[in-house]
Design an enzyme around this catalytic site. Structure first.
Site, PDB file in Angstrom:
ATOM      1  N   SER A 171      48.745  47.502  46.450  1.00 22.36           N
ATOM      2  CA  SER A 171      48.913  46.805  45.177  1.00 22.36           C
ATOM      3  C   SER A 171      50.236  47.179  44.524  1.00 22.36           C
ATOM      4  O   SER A 171      50.647  48.343  44.563  1.00 22.36           O
ATOM      5  CB  SER A 171      47.776  47.168  44.217  1.00 22.36           C
ATOM      6  OG  SER A 171      46.535  46.739  44.716  1.00 22.36           O
TER       7      SER A 171
ATOM      8  N   LYS B 262      38.056  44.412  36.904  1.00 17.26           N
ATOM      9  CA  LYS B 262      38.663  45.709  37.207  1.00 17.26           C
ATOM     10  C   LYS B 262      39.214  46.273  35.894  1.00 17.26           C
ATOM     11  O   LYS B 262      40.339  45.955  35.496  1.00 17.26           O
ATOM     12  CB  LYS B 262      39.779  45.548  38.244  1.00 17.26           C
ATOM     13  CG  LYS B 262      40.273  46.863  38.847  1.00 17.26           C
ATOM     14  CD  LYS B 262      41.217  46.598  40.019  1.00 17.26           C
ATOM     15  CE  LYS B 262      41.594  47.886  40.738  1.00 17.26           C
ATOM     16  NZ  LYS B 262      42.467  48.757  39.940  1.00 17.26           N
TER      17      LYS B 262
ATOM     18  N   ARG C  72      34.895  46.747  48.053  1.00 16.10           N
ATOM     19  CA  ARG C  72      35.411  47.628  46.990  1.00 16.10           C
ATOM     20  C   ARG C  72      34.265  48.069  46.089  1.00 16.10           C
ATOM     21  O   ARG C  72      33.575  47.245  45.493  1.00 16.10           O
ATOM     22  CB  ARG C  72      36.466  46.894  46.151  1.00 16.10           C
ATOM     23  CG  ARG C  72      37.108  47.792  45.083  1.00 16.10           C
ATOM     24  CD  ARG C  72      38.138  47.048  44.266  1.00 16.10           C
ATOM     25  NE  ARG C  72      37.522  46.148  43.293  1.00 16.10           N
ATOM     26  CZ  ARG C  72      38.202  45.327  42.490  1.00 16.10           C
ATOM     27  NH1 ARG C  72      39.526  45.265  42.582  1.00 16.10           N
ATOM     28  NH2 ARG C  72      37.580  44.552  41.625  1.00 16.10           N
TER      29      ARG C  72
END
Length: 216
Positions: free
Chosen positions: A111, A140, A42
């Site tokens: 998610s 995040k 990511r």
């Protein structure tokens, strides 16, 4: 073709900025040696070209360990790389369309933090749900408000899909996340920022195993 088997127990989410100044491939290699069961690449800021290069460094490590490599968000990168799957957030490409392009032999995760978000997920198309943030996290910035262990338990009651908790999870917190109903824990800094990524992964693996055994 059938989708590959996967183990959500210790799900490492990683990018170059999550490695405490070390090479990402070195951190991932050590995490795999310690028992990481799934790796997600990511990096929201990287170009597709750079993501492909990052993934090419991880593919042989994951293949040697027989651990799937998942790409976050970038469907084209996942396909070009020959990655084992894709993970989408609520704001990413629609899961049903992604499944159509991925085919049936790759893993697809999505998610969802609550019932409303889960209702928008085409469950027939996905293999697991990433639930969180369970706890507040700095890994995040756009993760949203923490849902807590109660949020994990609520999601468990809503679906029988495998769940992986993410967000602020440490070894000390892993047991409670599993006991709340998750099948595994996804971590960034708990492994990427650890002095010894192998030891960190091993401790998480043992915590998840012990908590899962206690549920039987």
């Amino acid at each position: 073709m059938t989708r590959p088997t996967f183990d959500l127990s210790v799900y490492l989410v990683i990018g170059p900025g999550d490695c405490a100044g070390r090479r990402m491939s070195d951190v991932v290699a050590r995490a795999l040696a310690g028992g990481a069961t799934l790796v997600q690449l990511r990096d929201k800021e990287a170009s597709d070209h750079d993501m492909l290069a990052l993934g090419e460094a991880l593919i042989p490590l994951c293949r040697a360990a027989r651990v799937p490599l998942i790409v976050n968000d970038r469907l084209d990168v996942a396909l070009a790389l020959g990655a084992d799957g894709l993970h989408l957030g609520q704001d990413d490409d629609e899961a049903a369309a992604a499944r159509a392009r991925l085919g049936e032999d790759r893993i697809l995760g999505v998610s969802a933090a609550n019932a409303a978000e889960l209702a928008r997920v085409p469950l027939y198309a996905v293999d697991y749900i990433g639930v969180g943030p369970v706890f507040a996290t700095s890994s995040k910035p756009d993760a949203g408000e923490a849902i807590g262990l109660e949020g994990v338990a609520a999601m468990r009651r809503l679906t029988d899909k495998p769940l992986v908790g993410i967000g602020g999870i440490s070894t000390d917190r892993a047991t409670a996340v599993i006991e709340a109903g998750a099948n595994g824990v996804a971590v960034v800094s708990a492994i990427g920022g650890a002095e010894d990524p192998a030891q960190a992964a091993r401790r998480l693996r043992d915590a998840v195993k012990d908590a899962s055994t206690g549920q039987v």
